[in-house]
Structures are given as structure tokens and as C-alpha cells.
Design a protein around this motif. Structure first.
Motif, PDB file in Angstrom:
ATOM      1  N   ILE A  56       0.823  -1.223   0.026  1.00  0.00           N
ATOM      2  CA  ILE A  56      -0.164  -0.072  -0.190  1.00  0.00           C
ATOM      3  C   ILE A  56       0.916   1.159  -0.120  1.00  0.00           C
ATOM      4  N   ARG A  57       1.772   1.198   0.641  1.00  0.00           N
ATOM      5  CA  ARG A  57       2.952   2.249   0.979  1.00  0.00           C
ATOM      6  C   ARG A  57       3.801   2.460  -0.158  1.00  0.00           C
ATOM      7  N   GLN A  58       3.961   1.115  -0.841  1.00  0.00           N
ATOM      8  CA  GLN A  58       4.946   1.165  -2.004  1.00  0.00           C
ATOM      9  C   GLN A  58       6.346   1.275  -1.344  1.00  0.00           C
ATOM     10  N   VAL A  59       6.598   0.649  -0.311  1.00  0.00           N
ATOM     11  CA  VAL A  59       8.028   0.650   0.366  1.00  0.00           C
ATOM     12  C   VAL A  59       8.627  -0.472   0.242  1.00  0.00           C
ATOM     13  N   ASP A  60       9.926  -1.100   0.264  1.00  0.00           N
ATOM     14  CA  ASP A  60      10.531  -2.279   0.172  1.00  0.00           C
ATOM     15  C   ASP A  60      11.032  -2.658   1.572  1.00  0.00           C
ATOM     16  N   GLU A  61      11.765  -3.657   1.750  1.00  0.00           N
ATOM     17  CA  GLU A  61      12.145  -4.241   2.925  1.00  0.00           C
ATOM     18  C   GLU A  61      13.219  -3.189   3.684  1.00  0.00           C
ATOM     19  N   ARG A  62      13.891  -2.423   3.108  1.00  0.00           N
ATOM     20  CA  ARG A  62      14.692  -1.332   3.488  1.00  0.00           C
ATOM     21  C   ARG A  62      14.073  -0.366   4.314  1.00  0.00           C
ATOM     22  N   HIS A  63      12.837  -0.193   4.091  1.00  0.00           N
ATOM     23  CA  HIS A  63      12.069   0.643   4.818  1.00  0.00           C
ATOM     24  C   HIS A  63      11.718   0.309   6.293  1.00  0.00           C
ATOM     25  N   HIS A  64      12.108   1.269   7.158  1.00  0.00           N
ATOM     26  CA  HIS A  64      11.800   0.538   8.576  1.00  0.00           C
ATOM     27  C   HIS A  64      10.276   0.697   8.753  1.00  0.00           C
ATOM     28  N   LEU A  65       9.631  -0.358   9.135  1.00  0.00           N
ATOM     29  CA  LEU A  65       8.549  -0.197   9.778  1.00  0.00           C
ATOM     30  C   LEU A  65       8.487  -0.032  11.265  1.00  0.00           C
ATOM     31  N   THR A  66       7.481   0.479  11.952  1.00  0.00           N
ATOM     32  CA  THR A  66       7.527   0.582  13.444  1.00  0.00           C
ATOM     33  C   THR A  66       6.763  -0.275  14.345  1.00  0.00           C
ATOM     34  N   LEU A  67       7.161  -0.546  15.343  1.00  0.00           N
ATOM     35  CA  LEU A  67       6.457  -1.192  16.265  1.00  0.00           C
ATOM     36  C   LEU A  67       5.718  -0.287  17.146  1.00  0.00           C
ATOM     37  N   LEU A  68       4.391  -0.051  17.146  1.00  0.00           N
ATOM     38  CA  LEU A  68       3.600   0.616  18.319  1.00  0.00           C
ATOM     39  C   LEU A  68       3.433  -0.241  19.347  1.00  0.00           C
ATOM     40  N   CYS A  69       3.839   0.135  20.555  1.00  0.00           N
ATOM     41  CA  CYS A  69       3.891  -0.385  21.835  1.00  0.00           C
ATOM     42  C   CYS A  69       2.948   0.310  22.854  1.00  0.00           C
ATOM     43  N   ARG A  70       2.525  -0.375  23.926  1.00  0.00           N
ATOM     44  CA  ARG A  70       1.619   0.149  24.829  1.00  0.00           C
ATOM     45  C   ARG A  70       2.380   1.098  25.882  1.00  0.00           C
ATOM     46  N   ASP A  71       3.605   0.692  26.261  1.00  0.00           N
ATOM     47  CA  ASP A  71       4.448   1.463  27.343  1.00  0.00           C
ATOM     48  C   ASP A  71       5.919   1.077  26.846  1.00  0.00           C
ATOM     49  N   LEU A  72       6.839   1.799  27.924  1.00  0.00           N
ATOM     50  CA  LEU A  72       8.182   1.218  27.859  1.00  0.00           C
ATOM     51  C   LEU A  72       8.517   0.014  28.198  1.00  0.00           C
ATOM     52  N   SER A  73       7.865  -0.860  29.000  1.00  0.00           N
ATOM     53  CA  SER A  73       8.119  -1.857  29.357  1.00  0.00           C
ATOM     54  C   SER A  73       7.868  -3.184  28.187  1.00  0.00           C
ATOM     55  N   GLU A  74       6.752  -2.871  27.523  1.00  0.00           N
ATOM     56  CA  GLU A  74       6.698  -3.606  26.328  1.00  0.00           C
ATOM     57  C   GLU A  74       7.406  -3.463  25.094  1.00  0.00           C
TER      58      GLU A  74
END
Length: 210
Positions: A56-74
Motif C-alpha cells: 500500500i505504501r509502495q516501500v521495500d524491506e529497507r524501509h523501517h516499519l515501526t512497532l507501536l507499543c503500549r508502554d516502555l516495558s513492552e
């Protein structure tokens, strides 16, 4: 055709959050509001969903995806964080900052940078996103919703619905949000390095823009 959920920005309806979580568990891609702009998200462990998100974004594997986390411990479950890094993370969490960190074994190798074994993580400061993460019970894989060939992220859920109704499975409308990407900080090379200046103020982390 995308499902369209109108959520209260401060008290999102649990029934709609459950439906959105079910879509994500089933391999869907959703557009969700964050404290920077709208983002595309999918289930962390679903390879096909991650492929669809990149398509959908038209980006390859070199593009960093981000993990959205609930808090710092996660967040610390998915990245190696020393005491110095933790203090910096704490100063900007939650907030519109993405941190590049060394990935742990909890992160599927296909999701980390192919040559560096790094991953982008953040804890968003948005009640709808946080409530969705709580309902899901784990991080979401995310990328800023910037249409292919454009430079600016989208923040109007109605426009997102019109433009992506055949490519995403759901749009979570909590009203317009900021129209700026996150500030990106690389913490993998000793001194913190400002990679991208976005909505988050680097001064909050004790950094100065280049």
C-alpha cells in the motif's frame, strides 16, 4: 470496501475497538489515528499483512516499519535498551518520537532492517491508538500513512476512506490529528542521532536539531 468506525477521541467505544482488533487478528490492514498523523497498522506476526502494508505504501524491506507499543516495558521486550537509552526513552514517552534500536529475538527477522538488525519503536500518545493496543494485547506493526508518490502524511479520515477504501480493511475515524510524521532518533550508534525532525521536539530529549 473498508469498514468505517467513528470513535470518540477521548472515550473510544469498546465494541468498535473489538471489531477493529478482530480485523487485525484476521490479517487486515487498518488506518488509525496517532499523535503525529494517521498510520497504517497490521498484526505483528502476520507476514501477509506486513507485505500488504508495504505494498500500500509502495516501500521495500529497507524501509523501517515501526512497532507501536503500549508502554516502555513492552517496548523493552522488542529492543535492547541500556540505562542511558532508557532515560532518553522515558523523557519522550509517550509521544511523537520513533526510536531506532537494536532488535531482540522477539522481532521477526523479516521485520528488522535487513543489514543492521534494527527496528523502529514508539509509544504513541493517542487514546484511540492506546485503547486499540490494549484490546489487541500486543504491539502493532505500523507505517506513517503517506500516499505513494507524495511527501505529506494524511490526517483526514474521510479522505483516507475515499482514497484507500479498496486497499485497507478498516478506517478508524477519531477526527483529524496532527499532519506531521514522528521525530526519528537513532540510538544504535553510541550518541543519539537525529534522523528526521518531525512533530516531536528534540529538546524534550536533550537533543538539538542539526
Amino acid at each position: 470496501m473498508s469498514l468505517y468506525f467513528e470513535l470518540h477521541p477521548d472515550n473510544p467505544q469498546p465494541r468498535l475497538l473489538r471489531q477493529a482488533a478482530q480485523i487485525l487478528h484476521a490479517g487486515g490492514v487498518c488506518a488509525v489515528p496517532t499523535d503525529s498523523s494517521y498510520a497504517l497498522v497490521c498484526h505483528l506476526d502476520d507476514k501477509n499483512a506486513a507485505t500488504a502494508l508495504r505494498r500500500i505504501r509502495q516501500v521495500d524491506e529497507r524501509h523501517h516499519l515501526t512497532l507501536l507499543c503500549r508502554d516502555l516495558s513492552e517496548l523493552a521486550n522488542y529492543a535492547r535498551v541500556d540505562n542511558r537509552q532508557y532515560r532518553l526513552l522515558k523523557a519522550g514517552t509517550p509521544g511523537p518520537y520513533t526510536y531506532i534500536l537494536e532488535a531482540t529475538k522477539e522481532v521477526p527477522r523479516r521485520l528488522s532492517h535487513p543489514s543492521r538488525r534494527t527496528v523502529g519503536l514508539r509509544v504513541p500518545e493517542h487514546r484511540v491508538t492506546q485503547a486499540l493496543l490494549e484490546e489487541l494485547g500486543q504491539p502493532l506493526l505500523a507505517t506513517t500513512l503517506i500516499p505513494p508518490g507524495e511527501d505529506e502524511p494524511l490526517n483526514d479520515p474521510q479522505e483516507i476512506r475515499e482514497r484507500f477504501e479498496h486497499t485497507v480493511q478498516a478506517v478508524l475515524d477519531a477526527g483529524a490529528c496532527a499532519m506531521a510524521p514522528t521525530t526519528v532518533i537513532d540510538l544504535t550508534e553510541g550518541e543519539p542521532r537525529l534522523v528526521r525532525l518531525g512533530r516531536g521536539d528534540p529538546a524534550r530529549l536533550g537533543l538539538a536539531p542539526d
